[in-house]
Design a protein around this motif. Structure first.
Motif, PDB file in Angstrom:
ATOM      1  N   GLY A   6       0.342  -1.083   0.181  1.00  0.00           N
ATOM      2  CA  GLY A   6       0.065   0.251   0.037  1.00  0.00           C
ATOM      3  C   GLY A   6       0.871   1.109   0.056  1.00  0.00           C
ATOM      4  N   PHE A   7       2.109   1.188  -0.318  1.00  0.00           N
ATOM      5  CA  PHE A   7       2.972   2.588   0.437  1.00  0.00           C
ATOM      6  C   PHE A   7       1.999   3.598  -1.306  1.00  0.00           C
ATOM      7  CE2 PHE A   7       6.106   4.514  -1.377  1.00  0.00           C
ATOM      8  CZ  PHE A   7       6.580   5.577  -0.653  1.00  0.00           C
ATOM      9  N   SER A   8       2.272   4.601  -0.498  1.00  0.00           N
ATOM     10  CA  SER A   8       1.694   5.149  -1.831  1.00  0.00           C
ATOM     11  C   SER A   8       0.499   5.195  -2.513  1.00  0.00           C
ATOM     12  CB  SER A   8       3.101   5.713  -2.945  1.00  0.00           C
ATOM     13  OG  SER A   8       2.327   7.194  -3.698  1.00  0.00           O
ATOM     14  N   THR A   9      -0.327   5.084  -1.781  1.00  0.00           N
ATOM     15  CA  THR A   9      -1.633   4.406  -2.706  1.00  0.00           C
ATOM     16  C   THR A   9      -2.642   5.902  -1.234  1.00  0.00           C
ATOM     17  OG1 THR A   9      -1.519   2.153  -2.901  1.00  0.00           O
ATOM     18  CG2 THR A   9      -3.765   3.086  -2.364  1.00  0.00           C
ATOM     19  N   ILE A  10      -3.490   6.035  -2.487  1.00  0.00           N
ATOM     20  CA  ILE A  10      -4.573   7.529  -1.807  1.00  0.00           C
ATOM     21  C   ILE A  10      -5.822   6.985  -1.603  1.00  0.00           C
ATOM     22  CG2 ILE A  10      -5.493   9.365  -1.733  1.00  0.00           C
ATOM     23  CD1 ILE A  10      -2.120  10.295  -2.686  1.00  0.00           C
ATOM     24  N   VAL A  11      -6.769   6.726  -1.091  1.00  0.00           N
ATOM     25  CA  VAL A  11      -8.156   6.534  -1.218  1.00  0.00           C
ATOM     26  C   VAL A  11      -9.402   6.847  -0.691  1.00  0.00           C
ATOM     27  CG1 VAL A  11      -9.632   4.710  -1.053  1.00  0.00           C
ATOM     28  CG2 VAL A  11      -7.630   3.694  -1.776  1.00  0.00           C
ATOM     29  N   PHE A  12      -9.451   7.879  -2.185  1.00  0.00           N
ATOM     30  CA  PHE A  12     -10.875   9.119  -1.455  1.00  0.00           C
ATOM     31  C   PHE A  12     -12.328   8.791  -1.877  1.00  0.00           C
ATOM     32  CE2 PHE A  12     -12.057  13.335  -1.324  1.00  0.00           C
ATOM     33  CZ  PHE A  12     -12.420  13.627   0.541  1.00  0.00           C
ATOM     34  N   ALA A  13     -12.995   7.362  -1.875  1.00  0.00           N
ATOM     35  CA  ALA A  13     -13.803   7.246  -2.546  1.00  0.00           C
ATOM     36  C   ALA A  13     -15.740   7.353  -2.002  1.00  0.00           C
ATOM     37  CB  ALA A  13     -13.390   5.701  -3.200  1.00  0.00           C
ATOM     38  N   LYS A  14     -15.614   7.665  -2.854  1.00  0.00           N
ATOM     39  CA  LYS A  14     -18.252   8.002  -2.161  1.00  0.00           C
ATOM     40  C   LYS A  14     -17.903   6.878  -1.253  1.00  0.00           C
ATOM     41  CE  LYS A  14     -20.468  10.916  -5.392  1.00  0.00           C
ATOM     42  NZ  LYS A  14     -21.135  11.089  -6.518  1.00  0.00           N
ATOM     43  N   TYR A  21     -10.050  -4.911  -4.097  1.00  0.00           N
ATOM     44  CA  TYR A  21      -8.893  -5.407  -4.209  1.00  0.00           C
ATOM     45  C   TYR A  21      -7.157  -4.624  -4.803  1.00  0.00           C
ATOM     46  CZ  TYR A  21      -4.363  -8.074  -5.208  1.00  0.00           C
ATOM     47  OH  TYR A  21      -2.989  -8.624  -4.838  1.00  0.00           O
ATOM     48  N   ILE A  22      -6.831  -3.460  -4.527  1.00  0.00           N
ATOM     49  CA  ILE A  22      -5.305  -2.675  -4.490  1.00  0.00           C
ATOM     50  C   ILE A  22      -4.344  -2.561  -4.171  1.00  0.00           C
ATOM     51  CG2 ILE A  22      -5.744  -1.353  -2.464  1.00  0.00           C
ATOM     52  CD1 ILE A  22      -6.563   0.994  -4.464  1.00  0.00           C
ATOM     53  N   ASN A  23      -3.348  -1.945  -5.261  1.00  0.00           N
ATOM     54  CA  ASN A  23      -1.588  -2.298  -5.360  1.00  0.00           C
ATOM     55  C   ASN A  23      -1.277  -1.314  -5.361  1.00  0.00           C
ATOM     56  OD1 ASN A  23      -2.140  -5.270  -7.393  1.00  0.00           O
ATOM     57  ND2 ASN A  23      -0.171  -5.000  -6.100  1.00  0.00           N
ATOM     58  N   GLN A  24      -0.156  -0.836  -5.323  1.00  0.00           N
ATOM     59  CA  GLN A  24       0.909   0.701  -4.965  1.00  0.00           C
ATOM     60  C   GLN A  24       0.566   1.017  -5.962  1.00  0.00           C
ATOM     61  OE1 GLN A  24       1.822  -2.331  -5.456  1.00  0.00           O
ATOM     62  NE2 GLN A  24       3.460  -2.122  -7.080  1.00  0.00           N
ATOM     63  N   ASN A  25       1.031   2.892  -5.057  1.00  0.00           N
ATOM     64  CA  ASN A  25       1.041   3.687  -5.619  1.00  0.00           C
ATOM     65  C   ASN A  25      -0.224   4.293  -6.670  1.00  0.00           C
ATOM     66  OD1 ASN A  25       1.985   6.138  -5.928  1.00  0.00           O
ATOM     67  ND2 ASN A  25       2.972   5.498  -8.416  1.00  0.00           N
ATOM     68  N   ASN A  47       0.076   2.032  -9.743  1.00  0.00           N
ATOM     69  CA  ASN A  47       0.241   3.275 -10.692  1.00  0.00           C
ATOM     70  C   ASN A  47      -1.147   3.464 -11.528  1.00  0.00           C
ATOM     71  OD1 ASN A  47       2.738   3.874  -9.450  1.00  0.00           O
ATOM     72  ND2 ASN A  47       3.345   1.592 -11.019  1.00  0.00           N
ATOM     73  N   SER A  48      -1.934   2.886 -10.765  1.00  0.00           N
ATOM     74  CA  SER A  48      -3.799   3.431 -11.830  1.00  0.00           C
ATOM     75  C   SER A  48      -4.173   5.090 -11.271  1.00  0.00           C
ATOM     76  CB  SER A  48      -4.756   2.469 -11.583  1.00  0.00           C
ATOM     77  OG  SER A  48      -3.745   0.614 -12.597  1.00  0.00           O
TER      78      SER A  48
END
Length: 86
Positions: A6-14, A21-25, A47-48
């Protein structure tokens, strides 16, 4: 929700559905009037970017490096452009 590296992952969703499932960056956030809504069983590659007031339907796969600012129908796979030499 499962965050792989999860390094450098930002999640700001409704909202985010089950089995996310989410990867890094990865960046999920504000753009075009709001934040995204994520359905069930969605996978997001490294990186998405997913931005805007959009709906990412159930069973969607977002490939590494993809930029998503439009709604995606159920069961779709979204990938980035093919690399090219310029």
């Amino acid at each position: 929700m499962y965050i792989e590296h999860g390094f450098s992952t930002i999640v700001f969703a409704k909202s985010i559905g089950k089995n996310f499932y989410i990867n890094q960056n990865v960046t999920i956030g504000t753009g075009r009037g709001g934040n995204p809504t994520i359905g069930d069983n969605v996978r997001v590659g490294a990186n998405s970017v997913i931005i805007g007031n959009i709906f990412v339907a159930d069973d969607v796969k977002v490939g590494a490096g993809a930029v998503l600012n439009f709604e995606v129908p159920k069961g779709s796979t979204v990938i980035s452009q093919k690399c090219r030499v310029i």
